[in-house]
Design an enzyme around this catalytic site. Structure first.
Site, PDB file in Angstrom:
ATOM      1  N   CYS A  38      58.541  64.850  -0.937  1.00  0.00           N
ATOM      2  CA  CYS A  38      57.344  65.160  -1.497  1.00  0.00           C
ATOM      3  C   CYS A  38      56.476  63.839  -2.079  1.00  0.00           C
ATOM      4  O   CYS A  38      56.407  63.858  -3.183  1.00  0.00           O
ATOM      5  CB  CYS A  38      57.435  66.278  -2.484  1.00  0.00           C
ATOM      6  SG  CYS A  38      58.101  67.889  -2.178  1.00  0.00           S
ATOM      7  N   ALA A  39      56.188  63.022  -1.033  1.00  0.00           N
ATOM      8  CA  ALA A  39      55.677  61.740  -1.484  1.00  0.00           C
ATOM      9  C   ALA A  39      54.030  61.974  -1.557  1.00  0.00           C
ATOM     10  O   ALA A  39      53.546  63.226  -0.856  1.00  0.00           O
ATOM     11  CB  ALA A  39      55.791  60.683  -0.265  1.00  0.00           C
ATOM     12  N   ASP A  40      53.246  60.915  -2.160  1.00  0.00           N
ATOM     13  CA  ASP A  40      51.932  61.254  -2.464  1.00  0.00           C
ATOM     14  C   ASP A  40      51.232  61.194  -1.009  1.00  0.00           C
ATOM     15  O   ASP A  40      50.141  61.993  -1.053  1.00  0.00           O
ATOM     16  CB  ASP A  40      51.574  60.034  -3.136  1.00  0.00           C
ATOM     17  CG  ASP A  40      50.208  60.003  -3.436  1.00  0.00           C
ATOM     18  OD1 ASP A  40      49.412  60.911  -4.267  1.00  0.00           O
ATOM     19  OD2 ASP A  40      49.395  59.021  -2.995  1.00  0.00           O
ATOM     20  N   ILE A  41      51.622  60.653  -0.049  1.00  0.00           N
ATOM     21  CA  ILE A  41      50.871  60.811   1.235  1.00  0.00           C
ATOM     22  C   ILE A  41      50.978  62.139   1.881  1.00  0.00           C
ATOM     23  O   ILE A  41      49.925  62.273   2.737  1.00  0.00           O
ATOM     24  CB  ILE A  41      51.704  59.611   2.111  1.00  0.00           C
ATOM     25  CG1 ILE A  41      50.540  59.479   3.346  1.00  0.00           C
ATOM     26  CG2 ILE A  41      52.823  59.962   2.458  1.00  0.00           C
ATOM     27  CD1 ILE A  41      49.115  58.703   3.158  1.00  0.00           C
ATOM     28  N   ARG A  48      48.484  64.240  -0.255  1.00  0.00           N
ATOM     29  CA  ARG A  48      46.960  63.597  -0.051  1.00  0.00           C
ATOM     30  C   ARG A  48      46.345  63.811   1.286  1.00  0.00           C
ATOM     31  O   ARG A  48      45.448  64.185   1.629  1.00  0.00           O
ATOM     32  CB  ARG A  48      46.541  62.405  -0.449  1.00  0.00           C
ATOM     33  CG  ARG A  48      46.701  62.177  -2.021  1.00  0.00           C
ATOM     34  CD  ARG A  48      46.126  60.857  -2.473  1.00  0.00           C
ATOM     35  NE  ARG A  48      47.295  59.726  -1.794  1.00  0.00           N
ATOM     36  CZ  ARG A  48      46.640  58.885  -0.898  1.00  0.00           C
ATOM     37  NH1 ARG A  48      45.604  58.928  -0.209  1.00  0.00           N
ATOM     38  NH2 ARG A  48      47.536  58.029  -0.473  1.00  0.00           N
ATOM     39  N   ARG A  49      47.328  63.447   2.378  1.00  0.00           N
ATOM     40  CA  ARG A  49      46.928  63.430   3.768  1.00  0.00           C
ATOM     41  C   ARG A  49      47.456  64.335   4.706  1.00  0.00           C
ATOM     42  O   ARG A  49      46.856  64.902   5.489  1.00  0.00           O
ATOM     43  CB  ARG A  49      46.922  62.307   4.261  1.00  0.00           C
ATOM     44  CG  ARG A  49      46.013  61.027   3.232  1.00  0.00           C
ATOM     45  CD  ARG A  49      44.563  61.176   3.835  1.00  0.00           C
ATOM     46  NE  ARG A  49      44.067  60.045   3.275  1.00  0.00           N
ATOM     47  CZ  ARG A  49      43.032  60.300   2.111  1.00  0.00           C
ATOM     48  NH1 ARG A  49      42.892  61.685   1.695  1.00  0.00           N
ATOM     49  NH2 ARG A  49      42.336  59.417   1.495  1.00  0.00           N
ATOM     50  N   HIS A  88      64.066  55.882   6.210  1.00  0.00           N
ATOM     51  CA  HIS A  88      63.584  56.635   7.394  1.00  0.00           C
ATOM     52  C   HIS A  88      64.874  56.736   8.412  1.00  0.00           C
ATOM     53  O   HIS A  88      65.105  57.712   8.985  1.00  0.00           O
ATOM     54  CB  HIS A  88      62.406  55.866   7.843  1.00  0.00           C
ATOM     55  CG  HIS A  88      61.166  55.858   7.346  1.00  0.00           C
ATOM     56  ND1 HIS A  88      59.964  55.339   7.615  1.00  0.00           N
ATOM     57  CD2 HIS A  88      60.803  56.328   5.984  1.00  0.00           C
ATOM     58  CE1 HIS A  88      58.983  55.515   6.738  1.00  0.00           C
ATOM     59  NE2 HIS A  88      59.421  56.205   5.926  1.00  0.00           N
ATOM     60  N   LYS A 119      55.020  55.228   8.961  1.00  0.00           N
ATOM     61  CA  LYS A 119      55.558  53.632   9.424  1.00  0.00           C
ATOM     62  C   LYS A 119      55.998  52.965   8.031  1.00  0.00           C
ATOM     63  O   LYS A 119      55.851  53.327   7.239  1.00  0.00           O
ATOM     64  CB  LYS A 119      54.201  53.045   9.819  1.00  0.00           C
ATOM     65  CG  LYS A 119      52.963  53.236   9.235  1.00  0.00           C
ATOM     66  CD  LYS A 119      53.134  52.452   7.716  1.00  0.00           C
ATOM     67  CE  LYS A 119      51.998  53.091   6.747  1.00  0.00           C
ATOM     68  NZ  LYS A 119      52.493  52.940   5.402  1.00  0.00           N
ATOM     69  N   THR A 158      42.268  53.552   6.822  1.00  0.00           N
ATOM     70  CA  THR A 158      42.250  54.488   5.765  1.00  0.00           C
ATOM     71  C   THR A 158      41.062  55.235   5.728  1.00  0.00           C
ATOM     72  O   THR A 158      40.843  55.551   4.472  1.00  0.00           O
ATOM     73  CB  THR A 158      43.260  54.342   4.658  1.00  0.00           C
ATOM     74  OG1 THR A 158      42.320  53.105   3.677  1.00  0.00           O
ATOM     75  CG2 THR A 158      44.670  53.688   4.813  1.00  0.00           C
TER      76      THR A 158
END
Length: 320
Positions: free
Chosen positions: A6-9, A12-13, A73, A91, A249
């Site tokens: 559950c990362a911020d990226i 949001r994206r 990763h 990445k 971005t």
């Protein structure tokens, strides 16, 4: 499709792009804590799962998106491939060329899609710039420069933990490198590198690189997290220059403005808005569903990993 972390990226994206993609159904979202997984699934759907390994055991998941810290990763790509899941990963794919090559080979062996998410490559603005160069808008290409810099993050940010997040170079310093490969070709030599490393936590905070291709066309690249925000590149030619901001971005509503300068000529070309996250999510979903071949992306991933490793090996480290 499921999300492993559950990362911020992801919030949001990635998850908004998944939710909007007709070919994708969000099956599950995993976090180390049930509370965070519950918050994400309340917003985007799917089953909340506590634990990454538990998510990979689910039969209703055929593909996963991995937005974990950079140096985590490799482990979770391999575990996902071993579980028979297709993988889209943020990445860098891993922290080394050898590990990246091994995982790409494993995905091929298993007949699974493995995609490294340099999402900016899926924005149409870069194809428009390449066409301008090919059509002679600035004459023969003589140089490339690019920067990705951001302001300092709060203490405790994952980028300050080099054994997990990898520091600024691995986290986003790869964007200018990948852009140089995109415009100058795959055979780039490392001419010189300097990195600034924080003495307290050991993370690389910023750096500059000089690369060149076989024709001697240089790429001057910079990155850092002790700056104002900037994502840009420019291409210099024998008769002019092309400049573009917000290249890595851009929000989906952003209309890129390409500035072309030649002697006695100034021009601004407004390009259509494009949604690079929707584009990459759609490309991944189609490859999973139709068995589409993403081997050209694999070649780019391997060239990137090899070049990043050579840059790191050549870096002069200045500690402060």
């Amino acid at each position: 499709m499921a999300v492993l972390g559950c990362a911020d990226i992801a919030w949001r994206r990635a998850l908004p792009a998944m939710a909007a993609e007709p070919l994708v159904e969000i099956a599950a979202i995993a976090s180390r804590t049930q509370k965070k997984a519950d918050r994400f699934t309340a917003a985007f759907g799917g089953v909340a799962v506590e634990g990454y390994a538990e998510l990979l055991e689910r039969d209703d998941v055929d593909a996963v998106y991995i937005p974990l810290p950079a140096l985590m990763h490799g482990e979770w790509i391999e575990r996902a491939l071993d579980a028979g899941k297709h993988v889209m990963v943020e990445k860098p794919m891993t922290g080394s060329h050898a590990e990246t090559a091994r995982l790409v080979a494993l995905a091929h062996e298993r007949g699974l899609v493995l995609l490294e998410n340099f999402m900016f490559l899926y924005h149409s603005q870069h194809a428009a710039v390449r066409k301008l160069v090919a059509d002679g808008a600035i004459g023969d290409l003589r140089g490339f420069s690019s920067a990705f810099t951001i302001p300092p993050k709060p203490l405790g940010d994952i980028r300050y933990l080099p054994d997990i997040g990898g520091g600024a170079f691995l986290d986003f310093g790869g964007y200018p490198v990948r852009a140089a490969l995109h415009f100058l070709g795959g055979d780039l030599d490392v001419v010189g590198v300097v990195f600034r490393q924080d003495r307290d936590h050991g993370a690389v905070m910023s750096g500059s690189m000089l690369l060149c291709n076989a024709a001697g066309v240089p790429a001057r690249l910079s990155f850092g997290m002790e700056h104002s925000y900037r994502t840009s590149y420019s291409l210099s030619g024998s008769t002019g220059r092309i400049m573009l901001d917000r290249v890595f971005t851009p929000p989906a509503s952003h209309q890129p403005v390409v500035r072309v300068e030649r002697q006695d000529h100034r021009e601004e070309i407004v390009l259509p808005a494009d949604h690079q996250w929707a584009n990459v999510m759609g490309a991944f979903a189609r490859a999973v569903l139709t068995g589409g071949d993403l081997r050209s992306q694999d070649e780019g991933t391997l060239r990137q990993a090899a070049l990043m490793e050579r840059v790191l090996a050549a870096a002069r480290i200045v500690r402060f």
